[in-house]
Write a protein that holds these residues in place. Structure first.
Motif, PDB file in Angstrom:
ATOM      1  N   ILE A  35      42.443  43.662  53.291  1.00  0.00           N
ATOM      2  CA  ILE A  35      41.486  42.858  52.524  1.00  0.00           C
ATOM      3  C   ILE A  35      42.264  42.029  51.511  1.00  0.00           C
ATOM      4  O   ILE A  35      43.111  42.556  50.797  1.00  0.00           O
ATOM      5  N   VAL A  36      41.955  40.748  51.444  1.00  0.00           N
ATOM      6  CA  VAL A  36      42.542  39.869  50.437  1.00  0.00           C
ATOM      7  C   VAL A  36      41.401  39.251  49.641  1.00  0.00           C
ATOM      8  O   VAL A  36      40.515  38.624  50.204  1.00  0.00           O
ATOM      9  N   ALA A  37      41.427  39.461  48.334  1.00  0.00           N
ATOM     10  CA  ALA A  37      40.442  38.837  47.454  1.00  0.00           C
ATOM     11  C   ALA A  37      41.193  37.841  46.576  1.00  0.00           C
ATOM     12  O   ALA A  37      41.986  38.223  45.713  1.00  0.00           O
ATOM     13  N   ASP A  38      40.956  36.571  46.828  1.00  0.00           N
ATOM     14  CA  ASP A  38      41.610  35.515  46.063  1.00  0.00           C
ATOM     15  C   ASP A  38      41.009  35.465  44.668  1.00  0.00           C
ATOM     16  O   ASP A  38      39.803  35.644  44.492  1.00  0.00           O
ATOM     17  N   GLY A  39      41.843  35.247  43.676  1.00  0.00           N
ATOM     18  CA  GLY A  39      41.369  35.170  42.300  1.00  0.00           C
ATOM     19  C   GLY A  39      40.420  34.001  42.090  1.00  0.00           C
ATOM     20  O   GLY A  39      40.148  33.210  42.989  1.00  0.00           O
ATOM     21  N   MET A  40      39.929  33.875  40.871  1.00  0.00           N
ATOM     22  CA  MET A  40      38.912  32.868  40.571  1.00  0.00           C
ATOM     23  C   MET A  40      39.471  31.704  39.770  1.00  0.00           C
ATOM     24  O   MET A  40      38.797  31.151  38.895  1.00  0.00           O
TER      25      MET A  40
END
Length: 64
Positions: A35-40
């Motif tokens: 899982i990769v959650a890109d920052g905001m």
């Protein structure tokens, strides 16, 4: 399968807001999980948001 992860803060940010989860062990009925959650993009608590979504996904998938 051997896995690893790496993120990069980039040139503009002071805090890395990306969050990555890598598992070569089963999570629920999924044999391995990445899982990769890109920052905001520097928004307040972007690091918390990306970590939170990964933790929720892991928890929900583990129930499956």
């Amino acid at each position: 399968m051997k896995t690893f992860s790496k993120t990069d803060i980039g040139r503009k940010r002071e805090v890395n807001q990306d969050y990555v989860f890598v598992s070569d062990q089963p999570v629920g009925n999924i044999p391995n999980l990445l899982i990769v959650a890109d920052g905001m993009g520097g928004h307040n608590a972007g690091d918390y948001a990306s970590k939170f979504v990964v933790e929720v996904l892991k928890k929900e998938l583990a129930k499956s």
